[in-house]
Design an enzyme around this catalytic site. Structure first.
Site, PDB file in Angstrom:
ATOM      1  N   GLU A 212      -8.061 -21.026 -15.816  1.00  0.00           N
ATOM      2  CA  GLU A 212      -8.345 -21.788 -14.485  1.00  0.00           C
ATOM      3  C   GLU A 212      -9.737 -22.523 -14.779  1.00  0.00           C
ATOM      4  O   GLU A 212     -10.715 -22.167 -15.290  1.00  0.00           O
ATOM      5  CB  GLU A 212      -8.777 -20.471 -13.532  1.00  0.00           C
TER       6      GLU A 212
ATOM      7  N   HIS B 120      -4.642 -17.387  -4.545  1.00  0.00           N
ATOM      8  CA  HIS B 120      -5.824 -16.334  -3.689  1.00  0.00           C
ATOM      9  C   HIS B 120      -6.899 -16.966  -3.082  1.00  0.00           C
ATOM     10  O   HIS B 120      -7.627 -16.698  -2.235  1.00  0.00           O
ATOM     11  CB  HIS B 120      -5.944 -15.070  -4.361  1.00  0.00           C
ATOM     12  N   ASP B 121      -7.192 -18.270  -3.747  1.00  0.00           N
ATOM     13  CA  ASP B 121      -8.261 -19.096  -3.306  1.00  0.00           C
ATOM     14  C   ASP B 121      -7.937 -20.194  -2.346  1.00  0.00           C
ATOM     15  O   ASP B 121      -8.892 -20.966  -1.990  1.00  0.00           O
ATOM     16  CB  ASP B 121      -9.168 -19.625  -4.326  1.00  0.00           C
TER      17      ASP B 121
ATOM     18  N   ASP C 147       0.712  -1.145  -0.039  1.00  0.00           N
ATOM     19  CA  ASP C 147       0.112   0.121  -0.010  1.00  0.00           C
ATOM     20  C   ASP C 147       1.021   1.095   0.107  1.00  0.00           C
ATOM     21  O   ASP C 147       1.657   1.687   1.011  1.00  0.00           O
ATOM     22  CB  ASP C 147      -0.876   0.019   1.372  1.00  0.00           C
TER      23      ASP C 147
ATOM     24  N   ASP D 230      -4.165   3.923   2.472  1.00  0.00           N
ATOM     25  CA  ASP D 230      -5.446   3.826   2.918  1.00  0.00           C
ATOM     26  C   ASP D 230      -5.895   2.343   3.273  1.00  0.00           C
ATOM     27  O   ASP D 230      -7.020   1.920   3.386  1.00  0.00           O
ATOM     28  CB  ASP D 230      -6.293   4.043   1.474  1.00  0.00           C
TER      29      ASP D 230
ATOM     30  N   ASP E 176      -9.989 -16.778 -15.467  1.00  0.00           N
ATOM     31  CA  ASP E 176     -10.816 -17.290 -14.144  1.00  0.00           C
ATOM     32  C   ASP E 176     -11.926 -17.868 -14.534  1.00  0.00           C
ATOM     33  O   ASP E 176     -12.687 -17.739 -15.364  1.00  0.00           O
ATOM     34  CB  ASP E 176     -11.463 -15.978 -13.343  1.00  0.00           C
TER      35      ASP E 176
ATOM     36  N   ASP F  95      -5.455 -10.832 -14.901  1.00  0.00           N
ATOM     37  CA  ASP F  95      -6.210 -11.807 -14.319  1.00  0.00           C
ATOM     38  C   ASP F  95      -7.747 -11.372 -15.425  1.00  0.00           C
ATOM     39  O   ASP F  95      -7.988 -10.036 -15.082  1.00  0.00           O
ATOM     40  CB  ASP F  95      -6.590 -11.748 -13.053  1.00  0.00           C
TER      41      ASP F  95
END
Length: 581
Positions: free
Chosen positions: A277, A350-351, A32, A36, A218, A109
């Site tokens: 994917e 990430h899953d 970041d 934020d 995806d 992605d």
């Protein structure tokens, strides 16, 4: 099991990705720059030298498009812009230039099974009513005959969403339902409509013209649905039907992917990286998708091996992994894609929950050692390895104290549904702690300071408290760290041809603690032997003939004696030896 690698895939100049390593960035949690609490594109730019030092070749960015973030960006409301949370298109162009300037490539992605319900395509489809010009861009159906619209059971079929609940939402204004195989805010596009396909192809060409080097797509194998949309079998204990047989690798899927290749990939002057994917894909289907002669995709992500620790209750019903199951699964894919296809290799994304907590041992005694072992086994297989952010540090699952600590829609929906069914709260939380996607989404651990150096603000999801000891700054300074071990493995991928084009032979497939295999490159005569002790106790193994006193290529522990048979492997020890015949 043994196979030979075809020359038309591995090692060819056209297939540059065969000796490459891909690094996945989840931008929301990476770095970041503006305090934020949410990662952004300028933050990624600031950390590119770290990735260059690691030695990866390709960066894969999870979605950074405008989105209402119902599913953390996998619900896209504008395909041709950048969400202000992450920056601007100018920031993206600077990132792309900086990536290319370091000799790396960047893959976007892409989510085109569905959009956000806030995308202009969907608002036009909904607001124009059943006769509107874009109605057929999505999948709309009237209520079930004889049922009161909007009531339970009136949905056009009984399919369950991947995120729990029905896969249909009723639109009162038009009196019809729209299909969403995921969240109700993620309506499925109607790929049977050629206008939809042309719009998607044009958008993809726009990004390629901007300079990106390919796409990770995806759930791309869900885009073709059985037009009859029949009811699915209702599993015992479930309220809804299992619709997967009617849209996982559906009736026109190969037609659509081949068309995408023809209209987008083949038209581009540079050789791209394309990976799909594909939940539920079989080896036989993957062979078709990845056969170069068919001109569809370079590789697929399959989910078989990351479902092996799943009990009968589904994803959140965690069970111990049986190593023989893992070897059988990965070995089957190595063999199945040997002649014409190509594998993608991954433990984390990430899953998925963190692999060192899942298949390894994240205790202080064995965390680094098991993280290195898992890396060794994966990177020595045939295929393109994918490293998920923090994996190269041995990042582990987070100690979520309550449901209030979770942010993931899938996890929160599961908690809500199971609570309504009367499942004990601690049972639900135990499943979430083990398998929630939020384990992968805690912020990248850059240093031991407040919020792990991820942000100077308040992070969108809490940092794992173990960042005080597990972080990039400490590991960069330690030549024996997990980071530097990954760096050496990646260097081997670039310099050892047997890793790219060598054949594969599994050893001791029925052993419940030893993972062992060989790779052999017929062109050079080089052979590699991989030995990995998946356990916390010592293990004595008999070596194949001729491996005594062979050279050590890489190991996660210093050798105490030459390699001789029988050989004793220490807890979570991994060794790779090389010889030339």
């Amino acid at each position: 099991m043994t196979f030979d690698v075809p020359e038309n895939v591995a090692g060819s100049a056209d297939a540059w990705w065969s000796d490459a390593v891909v690094y996945q960035i989840y931008p929301r949690s990476f770095a970041d720059s503006d305090a934020d609490g949410i990662g952004d594109l300028p933050g990624i730019v600031e950390r590119l030298d770290y990735l260059a030092q690691l030695g990866v070749d390709v960066l894969w960015l999870s979605p950074v498009y405008p989105s209402p973030h119902d599913d953390n960006g996998y619900d896209i409301s504008d395909y041709q812009d950048i969400d202000p949370l992450f920056g601007t298109l100018a920031d993206f162009d600077r990132l792309l230039e900086a990536v290319h300037g370091r000799g790396m490539k960047l893959v976007m992605d892409l989510v085109v099974n569905h959009t956000s319900d806030e995308h202009v395509w969907f608002t036009a489809s909904r607001d124009g009513g059943p006769t509107g010009p874009r109605r057929d861009w999505y999948i709309w159906r009237p209520p079930r005959e004889g049922m009161q619209p909007g009531t339970p059971g009136a949905e056009p079929n009984n399919w369950e969403s991947w995120f729990s609940g029905p896969a249909w939402t009723f639109d009162e204004a038009s009196g019809e339902y729209y299909l969403h195989t995921f969240s109700r805010k993620q309506p499925d596009l109607n790929w049977d409509n050629p206008e939809v396909r042309r719009a998607v192809h044009a958008m993809m060409r726009w990004w390629l013209h901007r300079g990106v080097d390919g796409f990770r797509m995806d759930v791309i194998n869900l885009i073709s649905k059985d037009p009859a949309l029949p009811d699915g079998i209702v599993p015992e204990g479930s309220r809804y039907g299992f619709g997967h047989p009617y849209y996982v690798c559906g009736p026109r899927i190969h037609e659509y992917i081949a068309e995408m290749h023809r209209e987008v990939f083949a038209r581009h002057p540079r050789r791209l990286l394309t990976v799909g994917e594909m939940p539920g894909v079989t080896v036989e289907e993957a062979k078709l998708f990845t056969d170069p002669a068919r001109r569809e995709l370079d590789m697929v992500f399959q989910f078989e091996h990351v479902g092996l620790d799943q009990g009968p209750g589904g994803k959140f019903d965690a069970r111990p992994l049986r190593l023989t199951d893992l070897k059988a699964s990965l070995g089957r894919w190595q063999t199945g894609l040997a002649e014409t296809g190509w594998n993608s290799l991954y433990w984390n994304n990430h899953d998925q929950a963190r692999v060192v907590s899942r298949f390894g041992d994240d205790s202080p005694a064995h965390r680094d050692r098991s993280a290195k072992l898992l890396a060794t086994v994966l990177h020595l297989h045939r295929g393109t390895p994918y490293v998920y952010q923090g994996e190269e540090l041995g990042m582990a699952n987070a100690p979520f104290a309550s449901v209030d600590d979770f942010r993931d829609i899938e996890s929160l929906n599961h908690h809500r549904e199971q609570s309504a069914l009367g499942t004990a709260g601690e049972t639900i939380l135990d499943g979430l702690r083990r398998r929630s996607r939020d384990n992968a989404r805690t912020p990248m651990q850059w240093d031991a300071g407040e919020h792990a150096g991820f942000t100077t603000g308040t992070p969108w999801i809490a940092v794992n408290p173990d960042h005080t000891t597990v972080n990039a700054k400490a590991q960069l300074a330690d030549p024996d760290s997990v980071f530097h071990y990954y760096r050496r493995l990646i260097e081997l991928r670039h310099t050892e041809p047997a890793l790219t084009r060598g054949d594969f032979h599994m050893l001791h497939p029925e052993h419940e603690q030893l993972y062992a295999f060989t790779r052999h490159d017929p062109a050079t005569g080089t052979e590699l032997l991989v030995l990995a002790n998946f356990g916390g106790t010592t293990l004595t193994v008999d070596l194949p003939d001729g491996w005594d006193h062979s050279d050590t290529l890489i190991a996660n522990l210093p050798a105490t004696s030459p390699l001789t048979s029988p050989h004793t492997l220490r807890p979570w020890e991994a060794r790779v030896h090389r010889r030339t015949r």
